[in-house]
Design an enzyme around this catalytic site. Structure first.
Site, mmCIF file in Angstrom:
data_model
loop_
_atom_site.group_PDB
_atom_site.id
_atom_site.type_symbol
_atom_site.label_atom_id
_atom_site.label_comp_id
_atom_site.label_asym_id
_atom_site.label_seq_id
_atom_site.Cartn_x
_atom_site.Cartn_y
_atom_site.Cartn_z
ATOM 1 N N ASP A 171 0.850 -1.206 0.000
ATOM 2 C CA ASP A 171 0.000 0.000 0.000
ATOM 3 C C ASP A 171 0.882 1.250 0.000
ATOM 4 O OD1 ASP A 171 -0.857 0.568 3.522
ATOM 5 O OD2 ASP A 171 0.932 -0.359 2.632
ATOM 6 N N ASP A 194 6.762 1.226 1.912
ATOM 7 C CA ASP A 194 6.494 0.224 0.878
ATOM 8 C C ASP A 194 7.391 0.465 -0.337
ATOM 9 O OD1 ASP A 194 3.823 1.074 2.288
ATOM 10 O OD2 ASP A 194 3.498 -0.991 1.647
ATOM 11 N N ASN A 223 -2.538 2.833 3.363
ATOM 12 C CA ASN A 223 -1.998 4.163 3.662
ATOM 13 C C ASN A 223 -2.794 5.250 2.950
ATOM 14 O OD1 ASN A 223 0.181 3.468 5.376
ATOM 15 N ND2 ASN A 223 1.387 2.813 3.595
ATOM 16 N N THR A 270 2.857 -6.037 2.769
ATOM 17 C CA THR A 270 3.329 -4.924 3.602
ATOM 18 C C THR A 270 2.241 -3.880 3.802
ATOM 19 O OG1 THR A 270 4.202 -3.701 1.688
ATOM 20 C CG2 THR A 270 5.703 -5.245 2.798
ATOM 21 N N PHE A 317 -1.218 -0.732 12.329
ATOM 22 C CA PHE A 317 -2.098 -0.250 11.270
ATOM 23 C C PHE A 317 -2.512 -1.338 10.273
ATOM 24 C CE2 PHE A 317 -4.026 2.840 8.566
ATOM 25 C CZ PHE A 317 -3.736 2.479 7.261
ATOM 26 N N ASN A 318 -1.567 -2.116 9.738
ATOM 27 C CA ASN A 318 -1.920 -3.099 8.706
ATOM 28 C C ASN A 318 -2.919 -4.134 9.210
ATOM 29 O OD1 ASN A 318 -0.264 -1.941 6.786
ATOM 30 N ND2 ASN A 318 1.493 -3.259 7.239
ATOM 31 N N HIS A 351 9.483 0.338 8.064
ATOM 32 C CA HIS A 351 8.831 -0.932 8.372
ATOM 33 C C HIS A 351 8.969 -1.987 7.270
ATOM 34 C CE1 HIS A 351 6.592 1.344 11.505
ATOM 35 N NE2 HIS A 351 6.274 2.210 10.564
ATOM 36 N N ASP A 352 8.557 -1.643 6.068
ATOM 37 C CA ASP A 352 8.217 -2.665 5.094
ATOM 38 C C ASP A 352 9.373 -3.456 4.481
ATOM 39 O OD1 ASP A 352 5.335 -0.784 3.910
ATOM 40 O OD2 ASP A 352 5.579 -2.180 5.577
HETATM 41 O O1 RIB Z 1 2.183 0.245 10.728
HETATM 42 C C1 RIB Z 1 3.112 0.401 9.684
HETATM 43 C C2 RIB Z 1 2.599 -0.206 8.427
HETATM 44 O O2 RIB Z 1 1.379 0.436 8.020
HETATM 45 C C3 RIB Z 1 3.557 -0.024 7.239
HETATM 46 O O3 RIB Z 1 3.401 -1.087 6.341
HETATM 47 C C4 RIB Z 1 3.070 1.254 6.613
HETATM 48 O O4 RIB Z 1 3.426 1.351 5.222
HETATM 49 C C5 RIB Z 1 1.585 1.091 6.756
HETATM 50 O O5 RIB Z 1 1.122 0.266 5.703
HETATM 51 CA CA CA Z 2 2.793 -0.557 4.021
#
Ligand code: RIB
Ligand code: CA
Length: 324
Positions: free
Chosen positions: A24, A29, A51, A134, A174-175, A249-250
Site C-alpha cells: 500500500d 512500501d 496508507n 506490507t 495499522f496493517n 517498516h516494510d
Molecule cells: O504500521 C506500519 C505499516 O502500516 C507499514 O506497512 C506502513 O506502510 C503502513 O502500511
Molecule cells: Ca505498508
C-alpha cells in the site's frame, strides 16, 4: 501442515526467493519494492488500499516500479477491507500516500485489477512462491480463501504487521487494524508465516545520517527516496517524542527472507483479536513457557541489525540507480 517456517528463507546470495509483494505505497512500501527488486525474483506487485485509497497506492506502486523494478507487473486489488470500514493514513503519508517528493508520472496504466487472481495464478504456476504483504492483508486473505491449495503451494508468508505494541491504537498496528478479519485468516492459514512487527521496525529508523547516505547516491531514484524518507521521518519525529527518524517498516518483511541472518526471532502461537473493544486488531503472541501452550504458528521477528539492514537498503537503492 507445518506450523512454523519449514521453508527456510535464503541467506542472501543463494537462489533468489520468488516473491509477490502486496503493498500500500506508502513511503516504506517504496523501499520494500526497491529491496525486493534487488534481492528477489519479483514476479509481481499487487496493491491494496491502506496508507491511501487504492487509486493512490496503485499509482504510487507504478511510479516506484518504473524507477526501481521496470517490467514487473503491477496489479491492483482490494479497495476496502473485508468487514471494517476503510480508513487511511494521510496523517502519516500525506493525501497522495507518498507526499514529500517530486514524483514522475506513471509510465502507463496498471497491468490488471484482479490482485487476488494474480496471486493465485502466480502461486499455482510456480510452487514455492513467497507472499510478502506490507499493507492490510485483504488481498492475501481473499486469495487464501478462494484457493485453499495455496497454503501448501507457497513457500510462506512474510508480513509486516502486528507486534508487541500498536501504533493505530495501543494494541493494534495499522496493517492488522485496517482489516483484522483478513489478518485472522492469514495468521490461521497453517503454512510458514513470518511476522515483522513494530517492536522490530521501531529499531530500524531512517535517521538523518542514513537518509544523507541515500541522498549522496547519484541518480534520480536516490534523490526521490531521500525526499520521501525526509518527509516520512519529519512526520514521525513530529508525532513521537522518542524517535530519531521514521521506522522503515516494510523492507524488513522482504529482508526476513532474503537476509534472515539480520534478525533475531522466536516461534510462537499468534492470533489476531477481532472483537476486543480496546484490542481489536491486536496480534496476541503466546510467550508462555507452560507445557500445555499451543504449538507455534508463526516465526516472530524480535530484533534487526539496523546498521547491516540499512546497508542492504542503501546498496539496493544504488543498484537500482545504476540500472536506471
Ligand atoms: O504500521 C506500519 C505499516 O502500516 C507499514 O506497512 C506502513 O506502510 C503502513 O502500511
Ligand atoms: Ca505498508
Amino acid at each position: 501442515m507445518s506450523t512454523t517456517p519449514s521453508a527456510e528463507p535464503s541467506a542472501g546470495g543463494e537462489q533468489r526467493p520468488r516473491v509477490v509483494l502486496d503493498c500500500d505505497p506508502g513511503h516504506d512500501d517504496a523501499i520494500a519494492i526497491v529491496v525486493a527488486a534487488r534481492h528477489t525474483e519479483l514476479v509481481g506487485i499487487t496493491t491494496v488500499a491502506g496508507n491511501a485509497p487504492l487509486d493512490r497506492t496503485t499509482r504510487n506502486a507504478l511510479i516506484v516500479r518504473d524507477l526501481a523494478a521496470p517490467g514487473v507487473p503491477v496489479v491492483s486489488g482490494a479497495a476496502r477491507p473485508i468487514v471494517a470500514e476503510p480508513v487511511h493514513a494521510a496523517y502519516v503519508h500525506g493525501e497522495s500516500g507518498m507526499d514529500g517528493a517530486d514524483l514522475p508520472e506513471p509510465s502507463g496504466p496498471v497491468d490488471g485489477d484482479d490482485a487476488v487472481g494474480f496471486i493465485i495464478d502466480a502461486c499455482r504456476e510456480h510452487e514455492g512462491t513467497w507472499l510478502v504483504p506490507t499493507g492490510p492483508l485483504t488481498n492475501v486473505a481473499l486469495a487464501l480463501r478462494a484457493a485453499p491449495d495455496l497454503a501448501h503451494r507457497i513457500a510462506g508468508i512474510s508480513l509486516m504487521g502486528g507486534g508487541t505494541f500498536g501504533n493505530r491504537t495501543a494494541a493494534a498496528e495499522f496493517n492488522i487494524w485496517c482489516d483484522p478479519e483478513a489478518a485472522a485468516v492469514v495468521f490461521e492459514y497453517g503454512g510458514p508465516l513470518i511476522m515483522c512487527g513494530l517492536h522490530v521496525t521501531h529499531g530500524f529508523l531512517a535517521t538523518p545520517d542514513r537518509i544523507r547516505r541515500v541522498r549522496d547516491v547519484p541518480g534520480r531514484l536516490p534523490a526521490v527516496l531521500a525526499d520521501l524518507l525526509d518527509f516520512f521521518s519529519d512526520t514521525y519525529v513530529r508525532l513521537h517524542h522518542d524517535l530519531a527518524g521514521a521506522p522503515v517498516h516494510d523492507p524488513c518483511a522482504v529482508m526476513a527472507i532474503t537476509h534472515p541472518h539480520l534478525f533475531e526471532s522466536y516461534d510462537a502461537h499468534v492470533v489476531v483479536e477481532t472483537h476486543g473493544v480496546h484490542t481489536r486488531g491486536e496480534t496476541v503472541i503466546d510467550r508462555r513457557t507452560s507445557r500445555g501452550r499451543p504449538a507455534p504458528t508463526c516465526r516472530v521477528l524480535d530484533r534487526i541489525d539496523a546498521d547491516a539492514g540499512f546497508a542492504v537498503v542503501e546498496e539496493a537503492i544504488a543498484h537500482a540507480a545504476r540500472a536506471g
